[in-house]
Design an enzyme around this catalytic site. Structure first.
Site, PDB file in Angstrom:
ATOM      1  N   PHE A  25       0.856  -1.192   0.000  1.00  0.00           N
ATOM      2  CA  PHE A  25       0.000   0.000   0.000  1.00  0.00           C
ATOM      3  C   PHE A  25       0.886   1.234   0.000  1.00  0.00           C
ATOM      4  O   PHE A  25       1.713   1.404   0.894  1.00  0.00           O
ATOM      5  CB  PHE A  25      -0.913   0.011   1.241  1.00  0.00           C
ATOM      6  CG  PHE A  25      -2.302  -0.424   0.937  1.00  0.00           C
ATOM      7  CD1 PHE A  25      -2.552  -1.720   0.541  1.00  0.00           C
ATOM      8  CD2 PHE A  25      -3.369   0.465   1.010  1.00  0.00           C
ATOM      9  CE1 PHE A  25      -3.828  -2.134   0.230  1.00  0.00           C
ATOM     10  CE2 PHE A  25      -4.653   0.061   0.697  1.00  0.00           C
ATOM     11  CZ  PHE A  25      -4.882  -1.248   0.304  1.00  0.00           C
ATOM     12  N   CYS A  31      -4.743  15.683  -0.354  1.00  0.00           N
ATOM     13  CA  CYS A  31      -6.042  15.402  -0.957  1.00  0.00           C
ATOM     14  C   CYS A  31      -6.662  16.728  -1.405  1.00  0.00           C
ATOM     15  O   CYS A  31      -6.401  17.772  -0.788  1.00  0.00           O
ATOM     16  CB  CYS A  31      -6.970  14.703   0.039  1.00  0.00           C
ATOM     17  SG  CYS A  31      -8.565  14.258  -0.689  1.00  0.00           S
ATOM     18  N   CYS A  46     -15.144  16.742   1.819  1.00  0.00           N
ATOM     19  CA  CYS A  46     -15.217  15.370   2.351  1.00  0.00           C
ATOM     20  C   CYS A  46     -14.945  15.436   3.848  1.00  0.00           C
ATOM     21  O   CYS A  46     -13.867  15.857   4.269  1.00  0.00           O
ATOM     22  CB  CYS A  46     -14.185  14.493   1.644  1.00  0.00           C
ATOM     23  SG  CYS A  46     -14.260  12.774   2.149  1.00  0.00           S
ATOM     24  N   CYS A  49     -13.417  11.425   6.483  1.00  0.00           N
ATOM     25  CA  CYS A  49     -12.164  10.727   6.228  1.00  0.00           C
ATOM     26  C   CYS A  49     -11.605  10.089   7.505  1.00  0.00           C
ATOM     27  O   CYS A  49     -11.560  10.721   8.554  1.00  0.00           O
ATOM     28  CB  CYS A  49     -11.154  11.718   5.668  1.00  0.00           C
ATOM     29  SG  CYS A  49      -9.650  10.939   5.094  1.00  0.00           S
ATOM     30  N   ASP A  50     -11.148   8.843   7.380  1.00  0.00           N
ATOM     31  CA  ASP A  50     -10.553   8.151   8.531  1.00  0.00           C
ATOM     32  C   ASP A  50      -9.059   7.922   8.321  1.00  0.00           C
ATOM     33  O   ASP A  50      -8.464   7.069   8.960  1.00  0.00           O
ATOM     34  CB  ASP A  50     -11.265   6.811   8.780  1.00  0.00           C
ATOM     35  CG  ASP A  50     -11.180   5.868   7.589  1.00  0.00           C
ATOM     36  OD1 ASP A  50     -10.602   6.260   6.552  1.00  0.00           O
ATOM     37  OD2 ASP A  50     -11.682   4.735   7.694  1.00  0.00           O
ATOM     38  N   THR A  51      -8.447   8.709   7.428  1.00  0.00           N
ATOM     39  CA  THR A  51      -7.067   8.447   7.014  1.00  0.00           C
ATOM     40  C   THR A  51      -6.174   9.649   7.309  1.00  0.00           C
ATOM     41  O   THR A  51      -6.554  10.787   7.037  1.00  0.00           O
ATOM     42  CB  THR A  51      -7.036   8.174   5.494  1.00  0.00           C
ATOM     43  OG1 THR A  51      -7.909   7.083   5.220  1.00  0.00           O
ATOM     44  CG2 THR A  51      -5.628   7.835   5.037  1.00  0.00           C
ATOM     45  N   GLU A 116      -6.830   3.693  -5.925  1.00  0.00           N
ATOM     46  CA  GLU A 116      -8.097   4.022  -5.284  1.00  0.00           C
ATOM     47  C   GLU A 116      -8.206   5.540  -5.232  1.00  0.00           C
ATOM     48  O   GLU A 116      -7.391   6.190  -4.583  1.00  0.00           O
ATOM     49  CB  GLU A 116      -8.161   3.405  -3.888  1.00  0.00           C
ATOM     50  CG  GLU A 116      -7.987   1.893  -3.940  1.00  0.00           C
ATOM     51  CD  GLU A 116      -8.343   1.183  -2.649  1.00  0.00           C
ATOM     52  OE1 GLU A 116      -8.647   1.880  -1.656  1.00  0.00           O
ATOM     53  OE2 GLU A 116      -8.325  -0.051  -2.649  1.00  0.00           O
ATOM     54  N   HIS A 204      -9.524  -5.648   6.869  1.00  0.00           N
ATOM     55  CA  HIS A 204      -8.248  -5.410   7.547  1.00  0.00           C
ATOM     56  C   HIS A 204      -8.475  -4.873   8.963  1.00  0.00           C
ATOM     57  O   HIS A 204      -7.714  -5.181   9.883  1.00  0.00           O
ATOM     58  CB  HIS A 204      -7.372  -4.450   6.742  1.00  0.00           C
ATOM     59  CG  HIS A 204      -8.019  -3.152   6.391  1.00  0.00           C
ATOM     60  ND1 HIS A 204      -9.137  -3.076   5.576  1.00  0.00           N
ATOM     61  CD2 HIS A 204      -7.726  -1.873   6.741  1.00  0.00           C
ATOM     62  CE1 HIS A 204      -9.478  -1.803   5.448  1.00  0.00           C
ATOM     63  NE2 HIS A 204      -8.651  -1.056   6.137  1.00  0.00           N
TER      64      HIS A 204
HETATM   65  S1  SF4 Z   1     -11.837  10.026   2.308  1.00  0.00           S
HETATM   66 FE1  SF4 Z   1     -10.012  11.268   2.858  1.00  0.00          FE
HETATM   67  S2  SF4 Z   1      -8.565  10.832   1.227  1.00  0.00           S
HETATM   68 FE2  SF4 Z   1     -10.578  10.209   0.452  1.00  0.00          FE
HETATM   69  S3  SF4 Z   1     -11.426  12.014  -0.608  1.00  0.00           S
HETATM   70 FE3  SF4 Z   1     -12.112  12.124   1.496  1.00  0.00          FE
HETATM   71  S4  SF4 Z   1     -10.591  13.443   2.525  1.00  0.00           S
HETATM   72 FE4  SF4 Z   1      -9.668  12.724   0.620  1.00  0.00          FE
END
Ligand code: SF4
Length: 210
Positions: A25, A31, A46, A49-51, A116, A204
């Site tokens: 990965f 973003c 957005c 987001c969990d990242t 992705e 995961h």
């Molecule tokens: S989930 Fe996170 S990485 Fe994906 S578009 Fe939304 S803010 Fe960007």
């Protein structure tokens, strides 16, 4: 071109049609739908987001001077011989950085290249797997690919409208939040009501992989 990578690590793909596959990965930093700062979340396009995609300080991350340097890093992390090589390029939004030089450098090392994306930028041609995950409030321009992954529920998105897009697979994935149980219920209800959609879970997270 140089690349900013948040993290790069070996794991099993946890989501979607390719779930269970060994993969490197590679998470690009940055973003276009959120800055990644909590202070901006409420005003971002957005918001769920969990990242963590800010900076280059994660495991295997860094700044890479060119495509070869980054492909060497991916190959080093794969560490598993020449067969079934798979790299999943994600973010953040990977199309802010992914280019043909990197695609070709990874192909030259025998990797299948999966991406992705949030679909707001046209995908680079010549990828081996394309997953698009639409976000409410954004304009999705990439409306074809291998996998459409709808994180659900998202007010402002009508699954019936997405069904006209040109994807081989339509997947619904419960949103990971404190309201997860309700999201699972809503996702099951969608897949039961509209057979084009299949339920996918973040395996995961269930088994403790990154
Ligand atoms: S989930 Fe996170 S990485 Fe994906 S578009 Fe939304 S803010 Fe960007």
């Amino acid at each position: 071109m140089s690349y900013a990578v948040k993290e790069c690590f070996l794991t099993l793909q946890g989501e979607g049609v390719q779930a269970g596959a060994r993969a490197v990965f590679m998470r690009f930093a940055g973003c276009n739908l959120w800055s990644g700062r909590e202070a901006d979340r409420a005003t971002a396009i957005c918001r769920f987001c969990d990242t963590d995609f800010v900076g280059t300080d994660g495991e295997g991350g860094g700044k890479f001077a060119d495509a070869d340097a980054l492909a060497v890093q991916v190959e080093r992390i794969w560490d598993g011989g020449p067969d079934q090589r798979l790299v999943v390029i994600t973010g953040g939004e990977p199309m802010l950085q992914l280019d043909s030089a990197l695609r070709d450098a990874l192909h030259a090392r025998g990797f299948r290249v999966a991406m992705e994306s949030n679909g707001t930028l046209p995908a680079l041609p010549g990828l081996d797997w394309l997953c698009v995950s639409p976000k409410a409030g954004s304009e999705v321009v990439q409306r074809s690919g291998d996998e459409l992954k709808l994180v659900w529920p998202q007010p402002g998105i009508d699954p019936a409208e997405l069904e006209g897009w040109d994807f081989a697979n339509f997947l619904v994935q419960p949103m990971d939040s404190p309201a997860r149980a309700a999201a699972v219920e809503a996702s099951i209800a969608l897949a039961m009501a509209r057979p084009k959609w299949r339920l996918t879970l973040q395996a995961h997270k269930l088994v403790g992989l990154p």
